[in-house]
Write a protein that holds these residues in place. Structure first.
Motif, PDB file in Angstrom:
ATOM      1  N   ALA A 132       0.836  -1.203   0.000  1.00  0.00           N
ATOM      2  CA  ALA A 132       0.000   0.000   0.000  1.00  0.00           C
ATOM      3  C   ALA A 132       0.871   1.253   0.000  1.00  0.00           C
ATOM      4  O   ALA A 132       0.587   2.223  -0.721  1.00  0.00           O
ATOM      5  N   LYS A 133       1.924   1.247   0.797  1.00  0.00           N
ATOM      6  CA  LYS A 133       2.831   2.399   0.870  1.00  0.00           C
ATOM      7  C   LYS A 133       3.468   2.660  -0.496  1.00  0.00           C
ATOM      8  O   LYS A 133       3.538   3.801  -0.948  1.00  0.00           O
ATOM      9  N   THR A 134       3.924   1.607  -1.142  1.00  0.00           N
ATOM     10  CA  THR A 134       4.534   1.742  -2.465  1.00  0.00           C
ATOM     11  C   THR A 134       3.533   2.297  -3.478  1.00  0.00           C
ATOM     12  O   THR A 134       3.877   3.173  -4.280  1.00  0.00           O
ATOM     13  N   ALA A 135       2.291   1.815  -3.425  1.00  0.00           N
ATOM     14  CA  ALA A 135       1.270   2.284  -4.363  1.00  0.00           C
ATOM     15  C   ALA A 135       0.947   3.757  -4.130  1.00  0.00           C
ATOM     16  O   ALA A 135       0.811   4.528  -5.097  1.00  0.00           O
ATOM     17  N   VAL A 136       0.847   4.170  -2.871  1.00  0.00           N
ATOM     18  CA  VAL A 136       0.546   5.572  -2.560  1.00  0.00           C
ATOM     19  C   VAL A 136       1.701   6.471  -3.015  1.00  0.00           C
ATOM     20  O   VAL A 136       1.472   7.520  -3.621  1.00  0.00           O
ATOM     21  N   LEU A 137       2.934   6.063  -2.720  1.00  0.00           N
ATOM     22  CA  LEU A 137       4.085   6.868  -3.136  1.00  0.00           C
ATOM     23  C   LEU A 137       4.168   6.979  -4.655  1.00  0.00           C
ATOM     24  O   LEU A 137       4.492   8.049  -5.187  1.00  0.00           O
ATOM     25  N   LYS A 174       1.654   6.889  -6.726  1.00  0.00           N
ATOM     26  CA  LYS A 174       0.568   7.778  -7.155  1.00  0.00           C
ATOM     27  C   LYS A 174       0.912   9.232  -6.871  1.00  0.00           C
ATOM     28  O   LYS A 174       0.680  10.109  -7.695  1.00  0.00           O
ATOM     29  N   VAL A 175       1.481   9.505  -5.693  1.00  0.00           N
ATOM     30  CA  VAL A 175       1.827  10.872  -5.314  1.00  0.00           C
ATOM     31  C   VAL A 175       2.943  11.420  -6.206  1.00  0.00           C
ATOM     32  O   VAL A 175       2.988  12.617  -6.475  1.00  0.00           O
ATOM     33  N   ASN A 176       3.811  10.569  -6.680  1.00  0.00           N
ATOM     34  CA  ASN A 176       4.923  11.019  -7.520  1.00  0.00           C
ATOM     35  C   ASN A 176       4.540  11.236  -8.979  1.00  0.00           C
ATOM     36  O   ASN A 176       5.371  11.678  -9.768  1.00  0.00           O
ATOM     37  N   GLU A 177       3.301  10.959  -9.343  1.00  0.00           N
ATOM     38  CA  GLU A 177       2.846  11.265 -10.700  1.00  0.00           C
ATOM     39  C   GLU A 177       2.722  12.785 -10.824  1.00  0.00           C
ATOM     40  O   GLU A 177       2.212  13.454  -9.910  1.00  0.00           O
ATOM     41  N   PRO A 178       3.206  13.366 -11.912  1.00  0.00           N
ATOM     42  CA  PRO A 178       3.218  14.839 -12.035  1.00  0.00           C
ATOM     43  C   PRO A 178       1.876  15.529 -11.766  1.00  0.00           C
ATOM     44  O   PRO A 178       1.856  16.508 -11.019  1.00  0.00           O
ATOM     45  N   PRO A 179       0.752  15.083 -12.316  1.00  0.00           N
ATOM     46  CA  PRO A 179      -0.504  15.810 -12.038  1.00  0.00           C
ATOM     47  C   PRO A 179      -0.853  15.815 -10.538  1.00  0.00           C
ATOM     48  O   PRO A 179      -1.294  16.828 -10.009  1.00  0.00           O
ATOM     49  N   VAL A 180      -0.644  14.703  -9.895  1.00  0.00           N
ATOM     50  CA  VAL A 180      -0.975  14.617  -8.468  1.00  0.00           C
ATOM     51  C   VAL A 180       0.011  15.454  -7.661  1.00  0.00           C
ATOM     52  O   VAL A 180      -0.380  16.191  -6.749  1.00  0.00           O
ATOM     53  N   LYS A 181       1.278  15.351  -8.003  1.00  0.00           N
ATOM     54  CA  LYS A 181       2.308  16.096  -7.278  1.00  0.00           C
ATOM     55  C   LYS A 181       2.039  17.595  -7.363  1.00  0.00           C
ATOM     56  O   LYS A 181       2.072  18.304  -6.352  1.00  0.00           O
TER      57      LYS A 181
END
Length: 73
Positions: free
Chosen positions: A39-44, A46-53
């Protein structure tokens, strides 16, 4: 044609081994530490995707501006 006892015993042993393998796999998949790491890897990721970041940076900046305005009013 009836099956002989050796054939039945082999089938039972094969089924027993397959069940043990399945249970081992389930215990690995449902390990809480492994689930947390996944879960931690998946969240990180997702957060590192440019639009989300950039959206998170924008939201953080907006909150910072609002807090500063509230403090100095």
């Amino acid at each position: 044609m009836p099956r002989d006892t050796e054939s039945i015993e082999r089938d039972i042993e094969r089924a027993r081994n397959q069940l043990a393998s399945t249970l081992d796999e389930l215990s690995v998949r449902t390990n809480p530490k492994r689930l947390l790491d996944t879960a931690k890897t998946a969240v990180l990721a997702k957060v590192n995707e440019p639009p989300v970041k950039f959206a998170l940076i924008g939201a953080g900046a907006l909150v910072a501006v609002l807090v500063v305005r509230k403090i100095f009013r």
